[in-house]
Write a protein that holds these residues in place. Structure first.
Motif, mmCIF file in Angstrom:
data_model
loop_
_atom_site.group_PDB
_atom_site.id
_atom_site.type_symbol
_atom_site.label_atom_id
_atom_site.label_comp_id
_atom_site.label_asym_id
_atom_site.label_seq_id
_atom_site.Cartn_x
_atom_site.Cartn_y
_atom_site.Cartn_z
ATOM 1 N N PHE A 1 3.435 1.692 -5.943
ATOM 2 C CA PHE A 1 3.195 0.197 -6.426
ATOM 3 C C PHE A 1 2.096 0.132 -7.477
ATOM 4 O O PHE A 1 1.195 0.718 -7.594
ATOM 5 N N ASP A 2 2.559 -0.586 -8.556
ATOM 6 C CA ASP A 2 1.820 -0.680 -9.608
ATOM 7 C C ASP A 2 0.546 -1.698 -9.532
ATOM 8 O O ASP A 2 0.741 -3.026 -9.779
ATOM 9 N N MET A 3 -0.568 -1.165 -9.008
ATOM 10 C CA MET A 3 -1.691 -2.115 -8.841
ATOM 11 C C MET A 3 -2.372 -2.451 -10.030
ATOM 12 O O MET A 3 -3.002 -3.345 -10.083
ATOM 13 N N SER A 4 -2.297 -1.560 -11.058
ATOM 14 C CA SER A 4 -2.945 -1.817 -12.213
ATOM 15 C C SER A 4 -2.567 -2.989 -12.944
ATOM 16 O O SER A 4 -3.471 -3.623 -13.718
ATOM 17 N N LYS A 5 -1.540 -3.808 -12.913
ATOM 18 C CA LYS A 5 -0.987 -4.992 -13.495
ATOM 19 C C LYS A 5 -2.172 -6.361 -12.895
ATOM 20 O O LYS A 5 -1.995 -7.113 -13.601
ATOM 21 N N HIS A 6 -2.713 -5.898 -11.911
ATOM 22 C CA HIS A 6 -3.339 -7.084 -11.533
ATOM 23 C C HIS A 6 -5.112 -6.781 -11.691
ATOM 24 O O HIS A 6 -5.874 -7.558 -11.278
ATOM 25 N N PHE A 7 -5.371 -5.394 -12.156
ATOM 26 C CA PHE A 7 -6.626 -5.159 -12.354
ATOM 27 C C PHE A 7 -7.471 -6.246 -13.238
ATOM 28 O O PHE A 7 -8.664 -6.648 -12.754
ATOM 29 N N GLU A 8 -7.086 -6.812 -14.545
ATOM 30 C CA GLU A 8 -7.649 -7.576 -15.316
ATOM 31 C C GLU A 8 -7.894 -8.782 -14.784
ATOM 32 O O GLU A 8 -9.084 -9.339 -14.803
ATOM 33 N N LYS A 9 -6.691 -9.248 -14.244
ATOM 34 C CA LYS A 9 -6.768 -10.996 -13.772
ATOM 35 C C LYS A 9 -7.921 -10.775 -12.549
ATOM 36 O O LYS A 9 -8.709 -11.766 -12.512
ATOM 37 N N ALA A 10 -7.908 -9.749 -11.614
ATOM 38 C CA ALA A 10 -8.714 -9.929 -10.511
ATOM 39 C C ALA A 10 -10.256 -9.696 -10.850
ATOM 40 O O ALA A 10 -10.973 -10.133 -10.317
ATOM 41 N N ALA A 11 -10.397 -8.737 -11.913
ATOM 42 C CA ALA A 11 -11.708 -8.468 -12.321
ATOM 43 C C ALA A 11 -12.263 -9.686 -13.108
ATOM 44 O O ALA A 11 -13.486 -10.123 -12.880
ATOM 45 N N VAL B 1 -13.678 3.842 2.400
ATOM 46 C CA VAL B 1 -12.465 3.594 1.615
ATOM 47 C C VAL B 1 -11.863 4.778 1.276
ATOM 48 O O VAL B 1 -12.438 5.876 0.843
ATOM 49 N N LEU B 2 -10.370 4.645 1.162
ATOM 50 C CA LEU B 2 -9.770 5.813 0.410
ATOM 51 C C LEU B 2 -8.337 5.066 0.045
ATOM 52 O O LEU B 2 -7.215 5.038 0.772
ATOM 53 N N PRO B 3 -8.436 4.659 -1.254
ATOM 54 C CA PRO B 3 -7.088 4.231 -1.921
ATOM 55 C C PRO B 3 -6.041 5.328 -1.970
ATOM 56 O O PRO B 3 -6.438 6.597 -2.117
ATOM 57 N N ASN B 4 -4.875 4.782 -1.831
ATOM 58 C CA ASN B 4 -3.663 5.767 -1.808
ATOM 59 C C ASN B 4 -3.709 6.531 -3.132
ATOM 60 O O ASN B 4 -4.424 6.031 -4.079
ATOM 61 N N ASP B 5 -2.919 7.622 -3.149
ATOM 62 C CA ASP B 5 -3.034 8.574 -4.428
ATOM 63 C C ASP B 5 -2.462 7.944 -5.702
ATOM 64 O O ASP B 5 -2.913 8.153 -6.788
ATOM 65 N N GLY B 6 -1.497 7.041 -5.422
ATOM 66 C CA GLY B 6 -1.040 6.451 -6.558
ATOM 67 C C GLY B 6 -1.849 5.477 -7.076
ATOM 68 O O GLY B 6 -2.170 5.197 -8.597
ATOM 69 N N PHE B 7 -2.802 4.697 -6.287
ATOM 70 C CA PHE B 7 -3.850 3.826 -6.872
ATOM 71 C C PHE B 7 -4.843 4.812 -7.495
ATOM 72 O O PHE B 7 -5.433 4.138 -8.416
ATOM 73 N N LEU B 8 -5.274 5.681 -6.890
ATOM 74 C CA LEU B 8 -6.260 6.687 -7.577
ATOM 75 C C LEU B 8 -5.726 7.064 -9.054
ATOM 76 O O LEU B 8 -6.669 7.258 -9.938
ATOM 77 N N ASP C 1 0.791 -1.190 -0.119
ATOM 78 C CA ASP C 1 -0.202 0.100 -0.071
ATOM 79 C C ASP C 1 1.076 1.340 0.040
ATOM 80 O O ASP C 1 1.083 2.097 0.888
ATOM 81 N N VAL C 2 1.459 1.521 -1.139
ATOM 82 C CA VAL C 2 2.292 2.616 -1.375
ATOM 83 C C VAL C 2 1.997 3.206 -2.625
ATOM 84 O O VAL C 2 1.597 2.439 -3.577
ATOM 85 N N ILE C 3 2.269 4.410 -2.633
ATOM 86 C CA ILE C 3 1.778 5.209 -4.032
ATOM 87 C C ILE C 3 2.726 4.744 -5.341
ATOM 88 O O ILE C 3 2.201 4.838 -6.438
ATOM 89 N N CYS D 1 -7.576 -6.689 2.319
ATOM 90 C CA CYS D 1 -6.072 -6.322 2.330
ATOM 91 C C CYS D 1 -5.765 -6.352 3.902
ATOM 92 O O CYS D 1 -6.191 -7.188 4.521
ATOM 93 N N ASN D 2 -5.127 -5.344 4.369
ATOM 94 C CA ASN D 2 -5.100 -5.103 6.044
ATOM 95 C C ASN D 2 -6.088 -4.756 6.787
ATOM 96 O O ASN D 2 -6.957 -5.243 7.486
ATOM 97 N N LYS D 3 -6.416 -3.192 6.196
ATOM 98 C CA LYS D 3 -7.441 -2.507 6.743
ATOM 99 C C LYS D 3 -8.797 -2.488 5.870
ATOM 100 O O LYS D 3 -9.852 -1.937 6.406
ATOM 101 N N GLY D 4 -8.898 -3.055 4.632
ATOM 102 C CA GLY D 4 -9.919 -2.973 3.735
ATOM 103 C C GLY D 4 -10.081 -1.379 3.691
ATOM 104 O O GLY D 4 -11.376 -1.052 3.106
ATOM 105 N N ILE D 5 -9.059 -0.664 3.163
ATOM 106 C CA ILE D 5 -9.408 0.697 2.649
ATOM 107 C C ILE D 5 -8.893 0.880 1.388
ATOM 108 O O ILE D 5 -9.459 1.728 0.742
ATOM 109 N N SER D 6 -7.658 0.403 1.276
ATOM 110 C CA SER D 6 -6.962 0.930 -0.185
ATOM 111 C C SER D 6 -6.591 -0.108 -1.203
ATOM 112 O O SER D 6 -7.307 0.081 -2.215
#
Length: 200
Positions: free
Chosen positions: A113-123, A176-183, A109-111, A140-145
């Protein structure tokens, strides 16, 4: 990759002011809220169904197979897979005896980190679960980001929601509040899916 600054700023403003707007209508501050911090340190609930068949949760129940079965979970998406603090080292074999299917994402959960590479597979994983009448526990840990970002991407990719509609849908059920990198990555996804063809 391109994204629309206006869209991203609208989403940021909505997320960061959603709680303050609610508090302005009430004199009593719920635990975890303050007038200076617009989002609670942790959501009020351990888990919430944010869309039919999709639960966003913290890690409290991540290893509790009996509890997951009790609430009807058929699929788990662990967005904090790993061995470090705040991570959960679950796997397909861990849930096999409970008949629960599993997808693990080793996300930080850091700005940066490339979360987008997991979007399609998870979807795809979530969509297939729902198509079979399943119920998906995304944590995740807190269910926020991290978990919220994956669910937002699913709603955009598989349910035709634009970024703001997806955020409003999830935020109406859970703080919820995803970190700014994820946004930003979600804003890029939104641009690709819904805005690029209108840009010319």
């Amino acid at each position: 990759m391109e994204y629309n600054d206006h869209t991203l700023n609208r989403v940021r403003h909505y997320l960061k002011n959603a709680d303050i707007q609610a508090l302005d209508r009430n004199d009593d501050l719920p635990e975890g809220y303050s007038r200076f911090f617009t989002v609670p340190i942790t959501p009020k609930d351990s888990y919430n169904e944010v869309y039919p068949g999709i639960i966003i949760a913290n890690g409290d129940y991540a290893r509790n197979k009996e509890e997951l079965k009790r609430i009807g979970i058929t699929h788990v998406v662990n967005c904090a897979k790993g061995l470090k603090y705040g991570q959960f080292d679950t796997s397909p074999s861990y849930f096999k005896d409970a008949g629960i299917r599993f997808l693990g994402i080793q996300a930080n959960d850091v700005i940066t980190f490339d979360m987008s590479k997991h979007f399609e597979k998870a979807a795809n994983f979530i969509d297939e679960a729902l198509a079979k009448g399943g119920k998906v526990f995304v944590h995740c840990n807190k269910g926020i980001s991290r978990s919220a970002s994956i669910v937002l991407a699913f709603l955009m990719i598989k349910r035709g929601m634009n970024f703001m509609t997806a955020v409003r849908t999830v935020r109406s059920k859970r703080e919820v509040l995803p970190n700014d990198g994820f946004l930003k990555q979600l804003a890029i996804l939104n641009y690709t899916l819904y805005e690029a063809h209108n840009a010319y």
